[in-house]
Design a protein around this motif. Structure first.
Motif, mmCIF file in Angstrom:
data_model
loop_
_atom_site.group_PDB
_atom_site.id
_atom_site.type_symbol
_atom_site.label_atom_id
_atom_site.label_comp_id
_atom_site.label_asym_id
_atom_site.label_seq_id
_atom_site.Cartn_x
_atom_site.Cartn_y
_atom_site.Cartn_z
ATOM 1 N N ASP A 63 53.498 28.544 53.427
ATOM 2 C CA ASP A 63 54.082 29.395 52.390
ATOM 3 C C ASP A 63 53.096 29.447 51.228
ATOM 4 O O ASP A 63 52.817 28.422 50.600
ATOM 5 C CB ASP A 63 55.427 28.821 51.935
ATOM 6 N N TYR A 64 52.557 30.636 50.956
ATOM 7 C CA TYR A 64 51.540 30.837 49.932
ATOM 8 C C TYR A 64 52.187 31.418 48.683
ATOM 9 O O TYR A 64 52.901 32.421 48.757
ATOM 10 C CB TYR A 64 50.458 31.791 50.423
ATOM 11 N N THR A 65 51.929 30.791 47.527
ATOM 12 C CA THR A 65 52.488 31.263 46.263
ATOM 13 C C THR A 65 51.380 31.348 45.215
ATOM 14 O O THR A 65 50.364 30.653 45.308
ATOM 15 C CB THR A 65 53.588 30.309 45.753
ATOM 16 N N ASP A 66 51.596 32.205 44.213
ATOM 17 C CA ASP A 66 50.657 32.215 43.099
ATOM 18 C C ASP A 66 51.004 31.036 42.186
ATOM 19 O O ASP A 66 51.954 30.299 42.446
ATOM 20 C CB ASP A 66 50.660 33.559 42.370
ATOM 21 N N LEU A 67 50.253 30.869 41.110
ATOM 22 C CA LEU A 67 50.465 29.709 40.254
ATOM 23 C C LEU A 67 51.756 29.793 39.456
ATOM 24 O O LEU A 67 52.200 28.787 38.892
ATOM 25 C CB LEU A 67 49.261 29.513 39.337
ATOM 26 N N LEU A 72 53.260 34.939 47.795
ATOM 27 C CA LEU A 72 52.227 35.910 48.139
ATOM 28 C C LEU A 72 52.287 36.267 49.617
ATOM 29 O O LEU A 72 52.110 37.419 49.993
ATOM 30 C CB LEU A 72 50.837 35.343 47.827
ATOM 31 N N HIS A 73 52.549 35.254 50.443
ATOM 32 C CA HIS A 73 52.547 35.451 51.890
ATOM 33 C C HIS A 73 53.226 34.256 52.543
ATOM 34 O O HIS A 73 53.285 33.166 51.967
ATOM 35 C CB HIS A 73 51.102 35.573 52.398
ATOM 36 N N ASN A 74 53.736 34.468 53.746
ATOM 37 C CA ASN A 74 54.272 33.392 54.566
ATOM 38 C C ASN A 74 53.778 33.640 55.978
ATOM 39 O O ASN A 74 53.969 34.726 56.511
ATOM 40 C CB ASN A 74 55.795 33.368 54.514
ATOM 41 N N GLY A 75 53.126 32.652 56.565
ATOM 42 C CA GLY A 75 52.569 32.828 57.901
ATOM 43 C C GLY A 75 52.863 31.653 58.807
ATOM 44 O O GLY A 75 52.953 30.517 58.351
ATOM 45 N N THR A 76 53.030 31.942 60.089
ATOM 46 C CA THR A 76 53.221 30.909 61.091
ATOM 47 C C THR A 76 52.036 30.962 62.045
ATOM 48 O O THR A 76 51.698 32.027 62.563
ATOM 49 C CB THR A 76 54.542 31.123 61.856
ATOM 50 N N TYR A 77 51.405 29.815 62.264
ATOM 51 C CA TYR A 77 50.187 29.733 63.055
ATOM 52 C C TYR A 77 50.373 28.726 64.183
ATOM 53 O O TYR A 77 50.903 27.638 63.974
ATOM 54 C CB TYR A 77 48.999 29.291 62.190
ATOM 55 N N SER A 107 40.453 24.080 45.718
ATOM 56 C CA SER A 107 39.142 24.277 46.345
ATOM 57 C C SER A 107 38.099 24.454 45.254
ATOM 58 O O SER A 107 38.431 24.546 44.070
ATOM 59 C CB SER A 107 39.162 25.525 47.237
ATOM 60 N N SER A 108 36.841 24.516 45.661
ATOM 61 C CA SER A 108 35.783 24.694 44.678
ATOM 62 C C SER A 108 35.983 26.012 43.921
ATOM 63 O O SER A 108 36.363 27.020 44.500
ATOM 64 C CB SER A 108 34.415 24.674 45.359
ATOM 65 N N LYS A 109 35.723 25.978 42.630
ATOM 66 C CA LYS A 109 35.889 27.165 41.792
ATOM 67 C C LYS A 109 34.845 28.210 42.164
ATOM 68 O O LYS A 109 33.682 27.882 42.364
ATOM 69 C CB LYS A 109 35.738 26.807 40.310
ATOM 70 N N PRO A 110 35.265 29.481 42.251
ATOM 71 C CA PRO A 110 34.276 30.530 42.546
ATOM 72 C C PRO A 110 33.329 30.729 41.369
ATOM 73 O O PRO A 110 33.679 30.462 40.223
ATOM 74 C CB PRO A 110 35.138 31.766 42.786
ATOM 75 N N ARG A 111 32.123 31.199 41.678
ATOM 76 C CA ARG A 111 31.122 31.424 40.626
ATOM 77 C C ARG A 111 31.572 32.527 39.680
ATOM 78 O O ARG A 111 31.366 32.457 38.477
ATOM 79 C CB ARG A 111 29.785 31.778 41.239
ATOM 80 N N ARG A 112 32.159 33.562 40.283
ATOM 81 C CA ARG A 112 32.679 34.648 39.448
ATOM 82 C C ARG A 112 34.174 34.450 39.291
ATOM 83 O O ARG A 112 34.833 33.865 40.140
ATOM 84 C CB ARG A 112 32.401 35.991 40.106
ATOM 85 N N ALA A 113 34.727 34.960 38.241
ATOM 86 C CA ALA A 113 36.151 34.754 37.939
ATOM 87 C C ALA A 113 37.019 35.874 38.505
ATOM 88 O O ALA A 113 38.083 36.163 37.978
ATOM 89 C CB ALA A 113 36.343 34.641 36.438
ATOM 90 N N ASP A 114 36.598 36.528 39.599
ATOM 91 C CA ASP A 114 37.374 37.652 40.113
ATOM 92 C C ASP A 114 38.381 37.250 41.191
ATOM 93 O O ASP A 114 39.164 38.066 41.634
ATOM 94 C CB ASP A 114 36.448 38.746 40.646
ATOM 95 N N GLY A 115 38.402 36.005 41.624
ATOM 96 C CA GLY A 115 39.348 35.558 42.641
ATOM 97 C C GLY A 115 40.670 35.142 42.028
ATOM 98 O O GLY A 115 40.764 34.812 40.852
ATOM 99 N N THR A 116 41.714 35.157 42.853
ATOM 100 C CA THR A 116 43.051 34.761 42.407
ATOM 101 C C THR A 116 43.408 33.416 43.043
ATOM 102 O O THR A 116 43.392 33.290 44.268
ATOM 103 C CB THR A 116 44.094 35.813 42.831
ATOM 104 N N PRO A 117 43.751 32.427 42.225
ATOM 105 C CA PRO A 117 44.121 31.130 42.802
ATOM 106 C C PRO A 117 45.532 31.177 43.403
ATOM 107 O O PRO A 117 46.386 31.947 42.967
ATOM 108 C CB PRO A 117 44.072 30.178 41.609
ATOM 109 N N PHE A 118 45.757 30.347 44.419
ATOM 110 C CA PHE A 118 47.086 30.254 45.023
ATOM 111 C C PHE A 118 47.389 28.816 45.369
ATOM 112 O O PHE A 118 46.501 27.960 45.395
ATOM 113 C CB PHE A 118 47.198 31.142 46.270
ATOM 114 N N ASP A 119 48.653 28.543 45.612
ATOM 115 C CA ASP A 119 49.109 27.238 46.063
ATOM 116 C C ASP A 119 49.717 27.422 47.446
ATOM 117 O O ASP A 119 50.126 28.531 47.802
ATOM 118 C CB ASP A 119 50.135 26.658 45.094
ATOM 119 N N VAL A 120 49.790 26.361 48.227
ATOM 120 C CA VAL A 120 50.298 26.474 49.589
ATOM 121 C C VAL A 120 51.153 25.252 49.921
ATOM 122 O O VAL A 120 50.913 24.163 49.405
ATOM 123 C CB VAL A 120 49.137 26.635 50.606
#
Length: 161
Positions: free
Chosen positions: A90-94, A99-104, A134-147
């Motif tokens: 279960d993926y959520t924003d901060l 954001l998404h829910n997946g079964t693998y 995870s490691s912070k991206p070099r550019r600030a254009d990514g969106t962080p999530f929790d799982v």
């Protein structure tokens, strides 16, 4: 010269004409014998959905910004060896919005009492999200999530029970 050329073409045509239907790999209307597949897979593998799923622990989730895969460490605290897992993530924003829910279904080999890292394709097809730890991206254009990962089923061999 022309005679050699035409004889070479005739040889190629005659060889091409000897190709049988077995040799053609783009056949249409192929059917799968499901009974044969079930006999091969069900007899060797079994899925457990009982109390053993609570003995599976997840730690160390990782998904960097531009990665096409997610990884997580899985600890098998059950008394049986594991050949695969069905995992629900279960993926959520901060802010806590989903954001998404997946079964693998992940094939893995985790002996009883041991830990292994597993890897599966990410839900983030555009590679625009990263796990907050995870490691912070070099550019600030990514969106962080929790799982939050939960084991839904254990796949094991029948003779393992």
């Amino acid at each position: 010269m022309k005679t050699k050329f035409f004889s070479a073409i005739l040889i190629l045509i005659s060889v091409a004409g000897t190709i049988s239907a077995k040799d053609i790999t783009t056949r249409k209307k192929l059917r799968v014998d499901r009974k044969k597949i079930e006999k091969e897979t069900v007899s060797e593998m079994d899925t457990l959905r009982n109390g053993l799923v609570s003995s599976i622990e997840f730690a160390g989730f990782d998904k960097p910004l531009r990665s096409g895969y997610e990884t997580v460490f899985v600890t098998n605290r059950s008394p049986i060896d594991i050949k695969g897992l069905v995992i629900e993530c279960d993926y959520t924003d901060l802010s806590g919005r989903q954001l998404h829910n997946g079964t693998y279904t992940v094939a893995c080999d985790i002996p009883a009492g041991q830990t292994r890292q597993i890897k599966f394709r990410t839900w983030d097809s555009q590679q625009a999200f990263y796990y907050r730890r995870s490691s912070k991206p070099r550019r600030a254009d990514g969106t962080p999530f929790d799982v939050r990962c939960t084991c839904r089923a254990i796949i094991t061999t029948k003779n393992n029970r």
